[in-house]
Structure formats: structure tokens, C-alpha cells
Motif scaffolding. Structure first.
Motif, PDB file in Angstrom:
ATOM      1  N   ARG A 168      54.533 -46.026  -6.784  1.00 26.40           N
ATOM      2  CA  ARG A 168      54.503 -46.539  -8.156  1.00 26.40           C
ATOM      3  C   ARG A 168      53.706 -47.829  -8.164  1.00 26.40           C
ATOM      4  O   ARG A 168      54.044 -48.792  -7.458  1.00 26.40           O
ATOM      5  CB  ARG A 168      55.912 -46.787  -8.688  1.00 26.40           C
ATOM      6  CG  ARG A 168      55.921 -47.287 -10.126  1.00 26.40           C
ATOM      7  CD  ARG A 168      57.325 -47.341 -10.703  1.00 26.40           C
ATOM      8  NE  ARG A 168      57.332 -47.903 -12.033  1.00 26.40           N
ATOM      9  CZ  ARG A 168      57.065 -47.239 -13.148  1.00 26.40           C
ATOM     10  NH1 ARG A 168      56.756 -45.964 -13.073  1.00 26.40           N
ATOM     11  NH2 ARG A 168      57.100 -47.823 -14.324  1.00 26.40           N
ATOM     12  N   ILE A 169      52.645 -47.854  -8.962  1.00 28.91           N
ATOM     13  CA  ILE A 169      51.738 -48.999  -8.987  1.00 28.91           C
ATOM     14  C   ILE A 169      52.464 -50.234  -9.524  1.00 28.91           C
ATOM     15  O   ILE A 169      53.138 -50.177 -10.557  1.00 28.91           O
ATOM     16  CB  ILE A 169      50.502 -48.694  -9.856  1.00 28.91           C
ATOM     17  CG1 ILE A 169      49.766 -47.482  -9.289  1.00 28.91           C
ATOM     18  CG2 ILE A 169      49.579 -49.887  -9.924  1.00 28.91           C
ATOM     19  CD1 ILE A 169      49.249 -47.656  -7.895  1.00 28.91           C
ATOM     20  N   ILE A 174      48.348 -54.321  -7.775  1.00 27.55           N
ATOM     21  CA  ILE A 174      48.068 -52.891  -7.880  1.00 27.55           C
ATOM     22  C   ILE A 174      47.387 -52.351  -6.625  1.00 27.55           C
ATOM     23  O   ILE A 174      47.438 -51.151  -6.366  1.00 27.55           O
ATOM     24  CB  ILE A 174      47.204 -52.581  -9.118  1.00 27.55           C
ATOM     25  CG1 ILE A 174      45.816 -53.220  -8.987  1.00 27.55           C
ATOM     26  CG2 ILE A 174      47.885 -53.035 -10.387  1.00 27.55           C
ATOM     27  CD1 ILE A 174      44.883 -52.813 -10.094  1.00 27.55           C
ATOM     28  N   CYS A 192      51.429 -45.073 -12.825  1.00 30.44           N
ATOM     29  CA  CYS A 192      51.148 -46.364 -13.441  1.00 30.44           C
ATOM     30  C   CYS A 192      52.160 -46.632 -14.554  1.00 30.44           C
ATOM     31  O   CYS A 192      52.540 -45.710 -15.282  1.00 30.44           O
ATOM     32  CB  CYS A 192      49.748 -46.387 -14.052  1.00 30.44           C
ATOM     33  SG  CYS A 192      48.417 -46.165 -12.861  1.00 30.44           S
ATOM     34  N   TRP A 207      43.261 -54.176 -17.017  1.00 27.57           N
ATOM     35  CA  TRP A 207      44.150 -53.234 -16.343  1.00 27.57           C
ATOM     36  C   TRP A 207      43.440 -51.900 -16.122  1.00 27.57           C
ATOM     37  O   TRP A 207      43.496 -51.317 -15.034  1.00 27.57           O
ATOM     38  CB  TRP A 207      45.410 -53.062 -17.177  1.00 27.57           C
ATOM     39  CG  TRP A 207      46.333 -51.990 -16.713  1.00 27.57           C
ATOM     40  CD1 TRP A 207      46.564 -50.791 -17.309  1.00 27.57           C
ATOM     41  CD2 TRP A 207      47.157 -52.019 -15.546  1.00 27.57           C
ATOM     42  NE1 TRP A 207      47.484 -50.073 -16.594  1.00 27.57           N
ATOM     43  CE2 TRP A 207      47.869 -50.797 -15.503  1.00 27.57           C
ATOM     44  CE3 TRP A 207      47.370 -52.955 -14.533  1.00 27.57           C
ATOM     45  CZ2 TRP A 207      48.758 -50.488 -14.490  1.00 27.57           C
ATOM     46  CZ3 TRP A 207      48.272 -52.641 -13.523  1.00 27.57           C
ATOM     47  CH2 TRP A 207      48.947 -51.432 -13.511  1.00 27.57           C
ATOM     48  N   ILE A 211      42.536 -50.229 -12.460  1.00 32.71           N
ATOM     49  CA  ILE A 211      42.995 -48.908 -12.037  1.00 32.71           C
ATOM     50  C   ILE A 211      41.809 -48.020 -11.682  1.00 32.71           C
ATOM     51  O   ILE A 211      41.847 -47.253 -10.710  1.00 32.71           O
ATOM     52  CB  ILE A 211      43.857 -48.260 -13.140  1.00 32.71           C
ATOM     53  CG1 ILE A 211      45.172 -49.015 -13.295  1.00 32.71           C
ATOM     54  CG2 ILE A 211      44.127 -46.789 -12.824  1.00 32.71           C
ATOM     55  CD1 ILE A 211      46.058 -48.976 -12.066  1.00 32.71           C
ATOM     56  N   ILE A 232      49.138 -41.818 -15.216  1.00 29.30           N
ATOM     57  CA  ILE A 232      48.410 -43.052 -15.516  1.00 29.30           C
ATOM     58  C   ILE A 232      48.885 -43.723 -16.792  1.00 29.30           C
ATOM     59  O   ILE A 232      48.139 -44.476 -17.430  1.00 29.30           O
ATOM     60  CB  ILE A 232      46.889 -42.776 -15.594  1.00 29.30           C
ATOM     61  CG1 ILE A 232      46.579 -41.685 -16.624  1.00 29.30           C
ATOM     62  CG2 ILE A 232      46.355 -42.379 -14.234  1.00 29.30           C
ATOM     63  CD1 ILE A 232      45.094 -41.446 -16.827  1.00 29.30           C
TER      64      ILE A 232
END
Length: 506
Positions: A168-169, A174, A192, A207, A211, A232
Motif C-alpha cells: 500500500r503506497i 511513495i 494508492c 501526486w 505515481i 490507483i
């Protein structure tokens, strides 16, 4: 202990076979029927292995290998990782050779601990095949206690034999997953958090950019994955699809997104996926037709077997695959009757070997539904050309007429049916337009000998139908009949299908 037992326990092959019982899957399945839940059995398993690894030297190697094979937390790894402060600066050779030579690696942050610490760490790290980081508060606290995690991001993978990772980001770091990504990774599952907790547009853009950069780095490190599960949040799918290489080994790709534009993909992205020769299963959150798609051919998937679309619009025709076996459309946005029939025509043309078809028709936004709703058999008729169908599930709400003639048409078109479900999603228990009785059921019994499950919103056996229709009480393999029926109809159905369990809908 007898001499024979002592000799047997001194043989590595025998010990390996014994300790394989404590593999996570084997051990948990053994206790599945008992009172222990998964967490209890997992505590018992790891505690037993830890005790066995300490009890004698003979048990140490096989117990350690199984104990470290699956890690449900990053805590054991963090506890073993060397710290820069322990580096012996008096040794000029340290930090100049790879860990495989018995020396500590280096990074842009400087030497990463002593060679002795790395040897100890790698003794355990080579056994790790699966790792989970669930993003809960205890897990985040562990990572925070691990200072300078990015020190390891540019070096060799910390877990060189890692094949499966569920991560889990973390909003605050991250890139913490990168040091664990191994070239041998086969299954990648990362999630995410939603972007709604980042209300400022500039923060949202950063963000999304981060990612995209993260997934690009992961793709560069992983050479031959077989399964990708990417959740995501509310980011656009192109964030993670745009940079995806043409993996020859990828067998399954699951993408989950709640973004408003989750249905928009570029032709290049879909054709990149279509060129992956091993891809058999594909799941997307949604698709909708856009004007520019008229100028492009559908993406030709050669070996795709399983396709799931979270939702799609009627004018969306982006896939073509002659080998597809399962098509699951979780939400088809209804527009009007002719368009619905054209959609079935496209599916029959693009997927001629379908075996399982599931479609939920969303009609709540359709204007003038009562005047435009077609007979269900008329709309589905193009799919009658696909005689290989074994499972058909149609869900809808509204006045789509269904009668005995429709079931007769289904029975003649799909003789291989083993599962048929027509669900009417409405609060109106009168089910307007649904008029199925005994003739339709007898047609299914005669033409579909493999039918095992039948689900209908209502079945009403009229008294005038019973005398002129001889009830064939021959064996039929129907096992479950779910329908709204009255007491009289229920008795007749048990005569027609003597081996079926009749479940009466409230």
C-alpha cells in the motif's frame, strides 16, 4: 530417539519435506476446518518455526527457509538492515564491491553498513519470496523508524528472490517500495490512497506525477512479471498504463480506478496491451466511447481469455479477440433499444467463442424507458450465433418483456448452457413484462441437458398449461432453481425437475 529416526532426521531431503508442512498455504489449509482462524494459525506457525530454528543446528536451515519465505510485515527486514553508522571507515575496500563479494554496497548517501552486517542480512533476505506492507499505522511507524529508506533505492534489490509483493503506497514516502522491487518479481499488487485527501490542485498534480514516475521505475526494474494488480485510487488509468512496456510474460492485468475519466484510454495504450502474447486476463474499471475512437481499429488481443469491464457505454467497441471465453460487463449504460442490440452484435462479432457472458444493464438514466424498452430476446438475438455459451447472466431493471418464447429461443441457441440467470432489479415485485410459465421451462429441460442452475425473478404455472402438456419426469441435472413462485407452481416445478432444489424468492 532410535538410530533409524536419528539417521532420517540427519538427511536434508527428509527435513525439507517435514518442514514444508509449515509453508503458509499448507499450514493454514490444514487448520481451515478447525477452530483456529487465520491469524491464530499464522502465529502458531511462525512461533513453531522460530523455536525449531533455535533448538538445534540441523533444524536451523530448513526452519529458517520456511519462516522467511512469506513476510506479512516489513518489520523483520527493518530490524536486520545495516545502518550507515556501523560502517567501518578504516577498511578502504568496503563499499566498493557488490554484496555478493561479501562487501557492503554504496549509494549516493555513502556506504550502507559493514560487510559483516550485509552478510547477516543476506543470509535471511535470500529466502523471502512474498512480502506484504498493508499501510496500517503500525506498518507506517516501522518505516518511519527506518531512517533513510531511500539510501537503498539506487542499489541492488534488498530481496533478490522476491516473487510476490503486496504494497500500500504511503503518502509520505511513495518510493519506499523501490528497494524491494526485484527483477524476479512475478506478482505486483500495489494500492494508492484516494486523492480526495489532497484537495489542492497543485498537490493533486504532484501526486499524479510522482505515481507515474514510480510505476515507470518499477517497470524498468521488473523484467518478466506474470500478474499486475494496480489500484490507483482516483487517478486516471493513463498514469500507470502510458509507460507500460510490452511484457511478453504478463498473463493478468487488473486495474482499479475511481477517477471520472477512468474510461478514457489512448489507442496506443490498448495496442501495447494487445501486443503482449501471454496476456489472458484483463480487468479495467470502465470504458466509454469517445469521438476519436471512430478513426481506430479495435485492439486485437490474440490470446485473451477473460475480460472484465467495470462499466461501458454503448458506442464503446475497443476490443477484438477470437479466443475470449469470459466477458463480464458489470455496468452497461443503456441508451435505447437499437443501440443495445448493436452492442450485442459487436460482442458476437468480436468474441465468437464466448463461453461465459455476464451483463448488468443500467437503465436508470434512460429517457422514456417504458416506450423504448425492447423484448429481451430481440435485443440479445445477435448473441444467439455464439453457440458455445455455457453461462449467461443478464441483470436489468425496467420493462424488458420476457416470456416463454424468449426461453425457447435461449434453449435453441445455447444448448450447452449450464447456468442461466435473468435477474430483474426492481422494487416492483409484480415484475411487469416478465411472463414465464411452464412451456419455457420445458424447452430448457429438453434442449439444455447440462443446465445446472436457473435463476428467474418469477415463474407462474397457469392451470390451463398443465393438462395439455405432459410432464416429462425423466432425469435432468438441474440442481438449483431460484425463482419467485407460488405454492402450486412450486409443486409442478419439483415434478419437472425432480433433483433440483427450488429456492423461492421473497
Amino acid at each position: 530417539m532410535s538410530t533409524t529416526t536419528r539417521r532420517a532426521l540427519s538427511m536434508p531431503d527428509v527435513l525439507d519435506e517435514i518442514f514444508e508442512f509449515f509453508d503458509q498455504d499448507t499450514f493454514s489449509s490444514a487448520f481451515r476446518e478447525r477452530t483456529l482462524d487465520y491469524q491464530q494459525s499464522e502465529r502458531l506457525r511462525t512461533r513453531t518455526l522460530a523455536h525449531a530454528a533455535r533448538v538445534c543446528r540441523v533444524f536451523h536451515a530448513p526452519a529458517t527457509r520456511i519462516l522467511w519465505r512469506v513476510l506479512n510485515s516489513v518489520d523483520p527486514i527493518c530490524a536486520l538492515l545495516p545502518s550507515p553508522s556501523s560502517h567501518n571507515r578504516s577498511d578502504p575496500n568496503q563499499g566498493t564491491r557488490p554484496p555478493s563479494d561479501g562487501h557492503a554496497p554504496t549509494s549516493a548517501f555513502g556506504p550502507l553498513g559493514s560487510a559483516h552486517e550485509w552478510d547477516r542480512f543476506q543470509t535471511y533476505a535470500v529466502h523471502v519470496r512474498a512480502l506484504t506492507h498493508d499501510g496500517t499505522e503500525p506498518e507506517r511507524a516501522i518505516v518511519k523508524r527506518w531512517p533513510g529508506i531511500q539510501r537503498f533505492a539506487g542499489g541492488p534489490p534488498l530481496l533478490p528472490n522476491l516473487a510476490w509483493i503486496d504494497w500500500r503506497i504511503d503518502l509520505h514516502d511513495i518510493n519506499a517500495i523501490l528497494p524491494f522491487v526485484s527483477p524476479r518479481l512475478e506478482v505486483l499488487d500495489f494500492r494508492c490512497p484516494l486523492a480526495t485527501i489532497r484537495p489542492k490542485p497543485e498537490v493533486q498534480r504532484d501526486w499524479e506525477k510522482n505515481i507515474a514516475s514510480l510505476t515507470k521505475q518499477i517497470y524498468e526494474r521488473v523484467s518478466s512479471p506474470s500478474v499486475l494488480y494496480l489500484s490507483i485510487g482516483d487517478l486516471a488509468p493513463s498514469t500507470v498504463v502510458a509507460h507500460m512496456p510490452g511484457y511478453e510474460s504478463l498473463r493478468r492485468f487488473d486495474l482499479s480506478s475511481t477517477a471520472d475519466d477512468a474510461a478514457v484510454y489512448s489507442p496506443d495504450e490498448l495496442h501495447t496491451l494487445a501486443r503482449m502474447p501471454a496476456l489472458e486476463a484483463l480487468k479495467f474499471p470502465s470504458f466509454r466511447g469517445i469521438p476519436t475512437w471512430d478513426a481506430f481499429e479495435p485492439a486485437p488481443f490474440k490470446n485473451l481469455k477473460f475480460l472484465v469491464l467495470g462499466s461501458c457505454t454503448p458506442d464503446c467497441s475497443l476490443f477484438s479477440c477470437p479466443s475470449l471465453e469470459t466477458l463480464d460487463i458489470q455496468r452497461y449504460i443503456y441508451r435505447d433499444a437499437p443501440t443495445l442490440r448493436r452492442s450485442f452484435e459487436r460482442w458476437a462479432r468480436c468474441f465468437p467463442r464466448l463461453e461465459e457472458f455476464d451483463c448488468e444493464i443500467d437503465i436508470w438514466r434512460a429517457p422514456d424507458l417504458d416506450r423504448t424498452a425492447p423484448a429481451l430476446a430481440w435485443a440479445v438475438a445477435p448473441l444467439f450465433a455464439v453457440a458455445s455459451l455455457r453461462s449467461v447472466a443478464l441483470g436489468y431493471a425496467g420493462n424488458f418483456p420476457v416470456d416463454d418464447a424468449a426461453l425457447r429461443a435461449f434453449a435453441h441457441a445455447w444448448p450447452a448452457l449450464s447456468y442461466l440467470s435473468i435477474l430483474y432489479n426492481t422494487m416492483n415485485k409484480a415484475y411487469p413484462g416478465f411472463d414465464v410459465g411452464l412451456p419455457g421451462l420445458l424447452a430448457l429441460k429438453e434442449r439444455c441437458p447440462r443446465l445446472a442452475t436457473l435463476r428467474l425473478p418469477r415463474v407462474y404455472v397457469r392451470p390451463e398449461e398443465v393438462p395439455p402438456l405432459p410432464l416429462d419426469r425423466s432425469d435432468h441435472r438441474l440442481q438449483t432453481l431460484v425463482a419467485g413462485v407460488d405454492e402450486t407452481s412450486c409443486g409442478v416445478l419439483r415434478d419437472v425437475f425432480p433433483h433440483a432444489e427450488v429456492v423461492v424468492l421473497a
